[in-house]
Every structure is written in structure tokens, then in C-alpha cells.
Design a protein around this motif. Structure first.
Motif, mmCIF file in Angstrom:
data_model
loop_
_atom_site.group_PDB
_atom_site.id
_atom_site.type_symbol
_atom_site.label_atom_id
_atom_site.label_comp_id
_atom_site.label_asym_id
_atom_site.label_seq_id
_atom_site.Cartn_x
_atom_site.Cartn_y
_atom_site.Cartn_z
ATOM 1 N N UNK A 46 -18.401 15.713 -6.478
ATOM 2 C CA UNK A 46 -19.428 14.839 -5.893
ATOM 3 C C UNK A 46 -18.862 13.782 -4.949
ATOM 4 N N UNK A 47 -17.547 13.550 -4.999
ATOM 5 C CA UNK A 47 -16.947 12.515 -4.170
ATOM 6 C C UNK A 47 -16.797 11.206 -4.929
ATOM 7 N N UNK A 48 -15.850 10.373 -4.527
ATOM 8 C CA UNK A 48 -15.612 9.094 -5.194
ATOM 9 C C UNK A 48 -14.294 8.499 -4.738
ATOM 10 N N UNK A 49 -13.794 7.561 -5.523
ATOM 11 C CA UNK A 49 -12.574 6.840 -5.178
ATOM 12 C C UNK A 49 -11.420 7.313 -6.066
ATOM 13 N N UNK A 50 -10.291 7.586 -5.448
ATOM 14 C CA UNK A 50 -9.082 7.974 -6.169
ATOM 15 C C UNK A 50 -8.064 6.860 -5.999
ATOM 16 N N UNK A 51 -7.536 6.382 -7.119
ATOM 17 C CA UNK A 51 -6.644 5.218 -7.105
ATOM 18 C C UNK A 51 -5.389 5.533 -7.908
ATOM 19 N N UNK A 105 -11.556 -4.258 -7.545
ATOM 20 C CA UNK A 105 -12.159 -4.669 -8.816
ATOM 21 C C UNK A 105 -11.391 -4.101 -10.006
ATOM 22 N N UNK A 106 -11.050 -2.819 -9.925
ATOM 23 C CA UNK A 106 -10.317 -2.178 -11.020
ATOM 24 C C UNK A 106 -8.909 -2.744 -11.119
ATOM 25 N N UNK A 107 -8.244 -2.932 -9.979
ATOM 26 C CA UNK A 107 -6.873 -3.432 -9.998
ATOM 27 C C UNK A 107 -6.808 -4.853 -10.555
ATOM 28 N N UNK A 108 -7.818 -5.656 -10.236
ATOM 29 C CA UNK A 108 -7.869 -7.027 -10.768
ATOM 30 C C UNK A 108 -7.969 -7.000 -12.291
ATOM 31 N N UNK A 109 -8.776 -6.084 -12.821
ATOM 32 C CA UNK A 109 -8.914 -5.979 -14.280
ATOM 33 C C UNK A 109 -7.624 -5.485 -14.926
ATOM 34 N N UNK A 110 -6.948 -4.548 -14.257
ATOM 35 C CA UNK A 110 -5.683 -4.034 -14.788
ATOM 36 C C UNK A 110 -4.594 -5.102 -14.743
ATOM 37 N N UNK A 111 -4.614 -5.935 -13.695
ATOM 38 C CA UNK A 111 -3.633 -7.025 -13.591
ATOM 39 C C UNK A 111 -3.841 -8.065 -14.682
ATOM 40 N N UNK A 112 -5.108 -8.288 -15.024
ATOM 41 C CA UNK A 112 -5.392 -9.244 -16.092
ATOM 42 C C UNK A 112 -4.843 -8.736 -17.423
#
Length: 312
Positions: A46-51, A105-112
Motif C-alpha cells: 500500500x505504500x508508506x515510510x521506511x526508516x 516523530x518516531x526518531x524523537x520517541x526512540x531518542x527519548x
């Protein structure tokens, strides 16, 4: 190798009609849910973000998964990528958010959670890639079906080829029906499991068909039904050993493989169980109803005539 030997043949074909009615009802239900609910496709389709992120030590995949899901990304995928320190995160596309915003947003949560985490890349996978994957997957499925039919028609007879393909498609549609009904995520790994089930299921059919051909040579006075019953009964021990060992490996993946292999193992489990069922009650029964007979597999020897018309 046999765990046991059954001396009296089990009359499987006597109950073939009842079990095939059950198969038809199950098949129709699976098709209904496929059209009514549809498959819950992963972002690979369906498509999306890969990080990609990395840690200085081995990453705790479960903690990363909980952190990402805590942000509302229930359908996300988190798995190791390459080394144990690298983590690949797939996020579904959300309206009003770009890939950069999702990644931040995800990286900020992982950094926390762990300040040592490093962001390696964030990119968007468009739905056009998903369409290409779906097209390639469907083409692979069709190629497998055609290849199996040609192989069985060449090795045995066209009636066996038709019976085996109907049984195999029966297994595939029921797997898809389970995924549609429960709305389990359908990803590339699940597609790989479906293709594996096709090859796995046809192997069981080939074993039974091969024993049927052998029985036509040995049991010359037996009826077609008796020949098929004997073929299935005589291969039960082999079936239990083969499928039991396979299912133990699949069960290990299901219980210990984590989120990445969970639905892959579920698809294989459904395929193994229904593969046994379809090989015995669907493939063998359809071959019987198509009118398979001794002459289809064992060609009669033609007598040669001499010059004076006498048989030599």
C-alpha cells in the motif's frame, strides 16, 4: 521408515462426498470474506515510510516495537536489518503527515528511550511499488500453477493434474480467507508462505498419485476406489512423519520467531493442515470422479502380428 502399518484399508473415498461438500462450503466462505472484507495489505503493497536506525549495541526489537506502536502506528513493522544493531521500521502512510514528519516523530520517541540511537535513513515507498509487488506476486503464483499442471500431466495424466491444481487452489484460497476474516496483515513474507504451501501441498498429492499408479500394477482385480483407499492408507505413516516434523519447525517459528515470522508461520500452519486434508479428500476424490482408470496410467501392450497375420 514407518511408525505403524495399517493392515486394513480405511474407506476414505466412501466419505469423499461429505468432506468435499464441507470443502466447497469452506471455499465459498473464504471467497466471500475475500470480497467482503478484503486482505489487510502491509505497507509493502500500500505504500508508506521506511526508516532505518542503528544502536551502538544489539537493538531491543521488542522495546522499539512498543515505542512505535505507542505513537499510534499499530500496523507498523519492526525488524532487525543486517547486523543486530540495525533496525528497519516500516510505517503506514497517514493523511496529513509526510514521511519526514513521521520519521522525525518516531526518531524523537526512540531518542527519548535511548539517546545513543542514530537515524540512518528515512524514505517513502510509493503505492506504485506496492502495485508492482502485487503484480509480480500474482504472476509468480500463476507460473507455479502452470508449472505444477504441466509436471503432473507429464508424469501422470491430465486428470491427476486437474485434481491436484483444484486441491492446491483450495488450500491457497482458504489461507487467504483466514487472513481476510481475521484481518491479519498480508505481507511479502505471507505471500512467500502461500507459494511454499503450493509446492508443499502438491508434494503430498504426488506421493498419493504415485502409490495409486503402483497399485494399479499390483492390485489388478481391485476397483478404482479400493486402489485409491489402499494408496492413501499405505502412505499415512509417511504423511504423519513428514508433516509432523515440518509442523514442529513451523511451530518453533510461530512461538519463538517473533513478530516478523508470526504471520508467515500461521500461513504455513494453515497450509500444512489443509494440504493434508485436500490431498486425501479433494485431490484423490476429484481424480476418482474424473474417471481415472488403470488404462490411463498403464498402457496396454500391443501385440505384434507376423507376415501371415499370426500373433507373435
Amino acid at each position: 521408515m514407518e511408525f505403524f502399518r495399517i493392515k486394513k484399508d480405511i474407506p476414505f473415498m466412501k466419505h469423499a462426498l461429505i468432506f468435499n461438500v464441507i470443502s466447497v462450503l469452506t471455499f465459498v466462505a473464504a471467497v466471500f470474506f475475500l470480497f467482503h472484507k478484503g486482505l489487510h495489505l502491509s505497507i509493502e503493497f500500500t505504500g508508506g515510510t521506511v526508516m532505518e536506525v542503528s544502536y551502538p549495541q544489539a537493538a531491543n526489537i521488542e522495546n522499539v516495537r512498543k515505542t512505535v506502536e505507542g505513537l499510534g502506528y499499530v500496523d507498523s513493522q519492526v525488524q532487525s536489518f543486517g547486523a543486530a544493531q540495525n533496525v528497519l521500521i516500516r510505517l503506514p502512510a497517514l493523511k496529513g503527515q509526510t514521511s519526514a514528519q513521521q520519521g522525525a516523530k518516531v526518531f524523537e520517541a526512540l531518542q527519548a528511550q535511548d539517546p545513543a540511537v542514530v537515524k540512518r535513513s528515512v524514505e517513502f515507498v510509493g503505492p506504485q511499488v506496492g502495485e508492482e509487488l502485487a503484480h509480480d506476486g500474482l504472476r509468480a503464483l500463476l507460473m507455479v500453477i502452470v508449472g505444477v499442471m504441466l509436471y503432473l500431466a507429464f508424469r501422470f495424466e491430465w486428470k491427476f493434474a486437474v485434481a491436484a491444481i483444484v486441491a492446491n487452489l483450495h488450500d491457497v484460497v482458504i489461507i487467504l480467507g483466514f487472513f481476510a476474516f481475521f484481518q491479519w496483515e498480508f505481507s511479502l513474507t505471507v505471500l512467500a508462505a502461500v507459494l511454499a504451501v503450493l509446492g508443499y501441498s502438491v508434494n503430498e498429492s504426488v506421493v498419493i498419485f504415485d502409490r495409486v499408479r503402483e497399485n494399479f500394477r499390483k492390485l489388478r482385480k481391485a476397483s478404482v476406489t479400493e486402489v485409491i483407499d489402499n494408496a492413501i492408507t499405505s502412505t499415512i505413516s509417511r504423511t504423519i512423519i513428514t508433516h509432523g516434523c515440518t509442523q514442529m519447525m513451523v511451530l518453533a517459528m510461530l512461538l519463538l520467531g517473533g513478530q516478523t515470522l508470526h504471520f508467515f508461520a500461521i500461513a504455513l500452519t494453515i497450509g500444512i493442515l489443509f494440504g493434508i486434508y485436500s490431498s486425501v479428500f479433494v485431490a484423490a476424490a476429484i481424480a476418482m470422479w474424473l474417471g481415472v482408470k488403470r488404462e490411463d496410467l498403464i498402457k496396454p501392450i500391443k501385440e505384434k502380428g507376423g507376415a501371415d497375420g499370426a500373433v507373435v
